[in-house]
Design a protein around this motif. Structure first.
Motif, PDB file in Angstrom:
ATOM      1  N   PHE A 172      -8.191  22.780 -24.634  1.00 28.24           N
ATOM      2  CA  PHE A 172      -7.362  22.809 -25.869  1.00 28.24           C
ATOM      3  C   PHE A 172      -7.114  24.262 -26.262  1.00 28.24           C
ATOM      4  O   PHE A 172      -6.004  24.535 -26.242  1.00 28.24           O
ATOM      5  CB  PHE A 172      -7.978  21.669 -26.772  1.00 28.24           C
ATOM      6  CG  PHE A 172      -7.113  21.910 -28.172  1.00 28.24           C
ATOM      7  CD1 PHE A 172      -6.227  20.865 -28.300  1.00 28.24           C
ATOM      8  CD2 PHE A 172      -7.735  22.591 -29.337  1.00 28.24           C
ATOM      9  CE1 PHE A 172      -5.409  20.910 -29.319  1.00 28.24           C
ATOM     10  CE2 PHE A 172      -6.728  22.661 -30.217  1.00 28.24           C
ATOM     11  CZ  PHE A 172      -5.669  21.635 -30.440  1.00 28.24           C
ATOM     12  N   ARG A 173      -8.244  24.945 -26.443  1.00 30.30           N
ATOM     13  CA  ARG A 173      -7.759  26.424 -27.312  1.00 30.30           C
ATOM     14  C   ARG A 173      -7.038  27.118 -26.104  1.00 30.30           C
ATOM     15  O   ARG A 173      -6.291  28.056 -26.579  1.00 30.30           O
ATOM     16  CB  ARG A 173      -9.077  26.925 -27.510  1.00 30.30           C
ATOM     17  CG  ARG A 173      -9.818  26.153 -28.831  1.00 30.30           C
ATOM     18  CD  ARG A 173     -10.984  27.016 -29.272  1.00 30.30           C
ATOM     19  NE  ARG A 173     -11.467  26.051 -30.330  1.00 30.30           N
ATOM     20  CZ  ARG A 173     -12.627  26.404 -31.057  1.00 30.30           C
ATOM     21  NH1 ARG A 173     -13.206  27.687 -30.776  1.00 30.30           N
ATOM     22  NH2 ARG A 173     -13.200  25.698 -31.810  1.00 30.30           N
ATOM     23  N   CYS A 212      -3.473  28.705 -27.182  1.00 35.64           N
ATOM     24  CA  CYS A 212      -2.974  30.163 -27.214  1.00 35.64           C
ATOM     25  C   CYS A 212      -1.767  30.352 -26.567  1.00 35.64           C
ATOM     26  O   CYS A 212      -0.798  30.840 -27.186  1.00 35.64           O
ATOM     27  CB  CYS A 212      -4.176  30.766 -26.302  1.00 35.64           C
ATOM     28  SG  CYS A 212      -5.672  31.089 -27.029  1.00 35.64           S
ATOM     29  N   GLN A 213      -1.333  29.530 -25.499  1.00 36.07           N
ATOM     30  CA  GLN A 213      -0.122  29.566 -24.876  1.00 36.07           C
ATOM     31  C   GLN A 213       1.102  28.777 -25.817  1.00 36.07           C
ATOM     32  O   GLN A 213       2.146  29.642 -25.931  1.00 36.07           O
ATOM     33  CB  GLN A 213       0.002  28.866 -23.537  1.00 36.07           C
ATOM     34  CG  GLN A 213       1.007  28.908 -22.761  1.00 36.07           C
ATOM     35  CD  GLN A 213       0.815  28.265 -21.367  1.00 36.07           C
ATOM     36  OE1 GLN A 213      -0.060  27.959 -20.915  1.00 36.07           O
ATOM     37  NE2 GLN A 213       2.020  28.153 -20.539  1.00 36.07           N
ATOM     38  N   LEU A 214       0.798  27.961 -26.444  1.00 35.02           N
ATOM     39  CA  LEU A 214       1.519  27.202 -27.418  1.00 35.02           C
ATOM     40  C   LEU A 214       2.164  28.257 -28.323  1.00 35.02           C
ATOM     41  O   LEU A 214       3.249  28.236 -28.893  1.00 35.02           O
ATOM     42  CB  LEU A 214       1.140  25.978 -27.832  1.00 35.02           C
ATOM     43  CG  LEU A 214       1.969  25.067 -28.911  1.00 35.02           C
ATOM     44  CD1 LEU A 214       3.210  24.763 -28.439  1.00 35.02           C
ATOM     45  CD2 LEU A 214       0.946  24.059 -29.534  1.00 35.02           C
ATOM     46  N   ILE A 215       0.999  28.768 -29.155  1.00 34.62           N
ATOM     47  CA  ILE A 215       1.247  29.651 -30.150  1.00 34.62           C
ATOM     48  C   ILE A 215       2.179  30.993 -29.576  1.00 34.62           C
ATOM     49  O   ILE A 215       3.183  31.166 -30.408  1.00 34.62           O
ATOM     50  CB  ILE A 215       0.024  30.285 -30.931  1.00 34.62           C
ATOM     51  CG1 ILE A 215      -0.640  29.226 -31.439  1.00 34.62           C
ATOM     52  CG2 ILE A 215       0.323  31.212 -31.772  1.00 34.62           C
ATOM     53  CD1 ILE A 215      -2.082  29.513 -32.039  1.00 34.62           C
ATOM     54  N   LEU A 251      -7.477  33.652 -28.985  1.00 39.56           N
ATOM     55  CA  LEU A 251      -7.013  33.142 -30.025  1.00 39.56           C
ATOM     56  C   LEU A 251      -6.861  33.768 -31.320  1.00 39.56           C
ATOM     57  O   LEU A 251      -5.953  33.584 -31.892  1.00 39.56           O
ATOM     58  CB  LEU A 251      -7.534  31.624 -30.116  1.00 39.56           C
ATOM     59  CG  LEU A 251      -7.033  30.442 -31.067  1.00 39.56           C
ATOM     60  CD1 LEU A 251      -5.866  30.296 -30.762  1.00 39.56           C
ATOM     61  CD2 LEU A 251      -7.976  29.309 -31.017  1.00 39.56           C
ATOM     62  N   GLY A 252      -8.220  34.465 -31.511  1.00 37.40           N
ATOM     63  CA  GLY A 252      -8.290  35.071 -32.909  1.00 37.40           C
ATOM     64  C   GLY A 252      -7.246  36.157 -32.809  1.00 37.40           C
ATOM     65  O   GLY A 252      -6.687  36.507 -33.945  1.00 37.40           O
ATOM     66  N   ALA A 253      -6.957  36.904 -31.676  1.00 35.71           N
ATOM     67  CA  ALA A 253      -5.907  37.958 -31.712  1.00 35.71           C
ATOM     68  C   ALA A 253      -4.660  37.286 -32.111  1.00 35.71           C
ATOM     69  O   ALA A 253      -3.934  37.898 -32.825  1.00 35.71           O
ATOM     70  CB  ALA A 253      -5.928  38.499 -30.438  1.00 35.71           C
TER      71      ALA A 253
END
Length: 433
Positions: free
Chosen positions: A83-84, A88-91, A120-122
């Motif tokens: 999921f995460r 990341c790719q989705l965002i 993800l945090g970045a």
């Protein structure tokens, strides 16, 4: 039989009526405390989860014609095992379309893969991204300023219909309110200041049913004035799409809410994860959870964008006004019943109460349309109690009148026998009257 025993016999019906009324009230109170939440509780029927103003959502079509400027993205179609990574790719892909703001209706409570969490945090450090907050702190609280977190819970207890939305709310162990998810997202998208007011506001709801449609599947079939928000499958956005131009038009300068709409696809009717009961549902009681939380946030955000507002009538003064209105309709019905000819009693009595209830309902709907939400749970409770206890109270009143009349007759008879006894009874009669 002596005089005291006669008085005891006369008082017996009065005592029975009073005891029955007290017992009924006690049983009603205990019943509302002990019925399980899954059932239609009496307090929900009378006060909590039925509201006559809900009919305004069914009748008023103009609310649904408000332009929908919020785009929804479904995370339920992403691979839940990765999921995460896919998020990341989705965002990253969403940012390539240059939206005004992205709201993630996702709470990150624990760390998982360190490398993916770092990536993800970045991505989340971008100032046009808003994160949801609930009771626990986000693992990314150190990666973003607190002003870019919004409280995503609703002002309800579990199972209730969502009619309100927070301006701001105390979250977890905080001592100061956190602005709501929609308030922060509106601030980022429009650069308008967040409303610092604590408390909540009534939701207008510009959508019906589940509140969204797949915009890539229904291209050309819907308009921005449709009664649903346009939505996109998250999986479609991380794949090579053939509709790049359509996505550019849709997502450029848009406000996007990313959240769970359905799994493994948004139209799955059996997925009730993060679904809520809403007043747009045509079922009045024991509603099914049909609308995702992300859609409720989108409705609240649209209200803020449109500067729409509904006055929620809280406080003692408004309660007094509500009760005056209730008793006006009850007494009006009683007055009309009392002043009709005897031969018309039955048909007119059958008509008066439904007509008055319809008039009352349309009055409440009209108030809702002009922006005043009058709390109507007490209407149902008051009318129900009146119908239940009106006849016993009438009997009680007649019994009291009969007893007082007999006491007066006893006083007159005793006057001839004993003056001292007369004086004592006169004092007693004065106290009784």
């Amino acid at each position: 039989m002596d005089e005291s025993k006669k008085h005891d016999v006369r008082l017996l019906p009065l005592i029975v009526v009073v005891v029955l009324l007290a017992l009924s009230g006690w049983l009603l109170e205990k019943l509302t405390e002990r019925l399980p939440a899954e059932l239609i509780r009496i307090n929900e029927l009378a006060v909590a989860d039925i509201d006559l103003s809900d009919a305004a959502y069914q009748i008023n079509q103009e609310w649904n014609q408000t332009k929908k400027s919020v785009i929804l993205v479904n995370t339920g179609s992403l691979d839940q095992g990765n999921f995460r990574l896919e998020l990341c790719q989705l965002i990253s892909n969403l940012q390539s379309y240059n939206p005004r703001a992205i709201g993630l209706d996702i709470v990150f409570e624990e760390r998982k893969d360190p490398l993916i969490d770092l990536e993800l945090g970045a991505l989340l450090k971008n100032n046009n991204i808003v994160l949801a907050r609930e009771d626990s702190a986000s693992i990314f609280k150190d990666d973003k300023p607190s002003r870019l977190f919004g409280a995503s819970d609703f002002p309800i207890t579990k199972g209730e219909t969502v009619r309100k939305y927070y301006y701001s709310n105390i979250v977890g162990d905080d001592t100061i309110p956190t602005p709501s998810f929609a308030s922060v997202l509106h601030n980022v998208a429009s650069r308008e200041p967040v409303n610092p007011e604590a408390g909540h506001f009534m939701l207008r709801y510009y959508t019906r049913g589940r509140g969204f449609y797949d915009v890539l599947e229904d291209t050309g079939k819907r308009t921005p004035l449709d009664s649903m928000f346009p939505a996109i499958e998250g999986a479609a956005l991380i794949q090579d799409s053939l509709q790049v131009e359509a996505l550019k038009t849709l997502l450029k300068d848009a406000t996007i809410i990313v959240g769970h709409l359905g799994s493994p696809y948004m139209s799955n009717p059996n997925d009730i994860r993060d679904k809520q009961r809403v007043p747009t549902d045509t079922i009045l009681s024991n509603r099914l959870p049909v609308m995702p939380g992300a859609v409720i946030h989108a409705n609240a955000l649209t209200m803020l964008e449109q500067k729409d507002h509904i006055l929620d009538t809280e406080g003692f003064g408004w309660k007094i006004i509500a009760w005056i209105l209730v008793f006006f309709f009850i007494l009006l019905g009683k007055y009309m019943e009392a002043h009709i000819k005897e031969q018309w009693q039955f048909p007119i009595k059958c008509i008066i109460k439904p007509v008055l209830l319809i008039v009352l309902m349309f009055l409440i709907i009209w108030l809702m349309e002009v922006g005043i939400h009058l709390r109507t749970g007490q209407f149902l409770l008051c009318i129900a109690l009146w119908e239940i206890f009106a006849e016993p109270l009438t009997v009680l009143h007649e019994e009291l009148k009969r007893l007082l009349s007999k006491c007066q007759k006893s006083l007159k008879a005793a006057k001839k026998k004993n003056r001292l006894f007369l004086r004592i009874l006169s004092v007693l009669n004065y106290k009784i009257i």
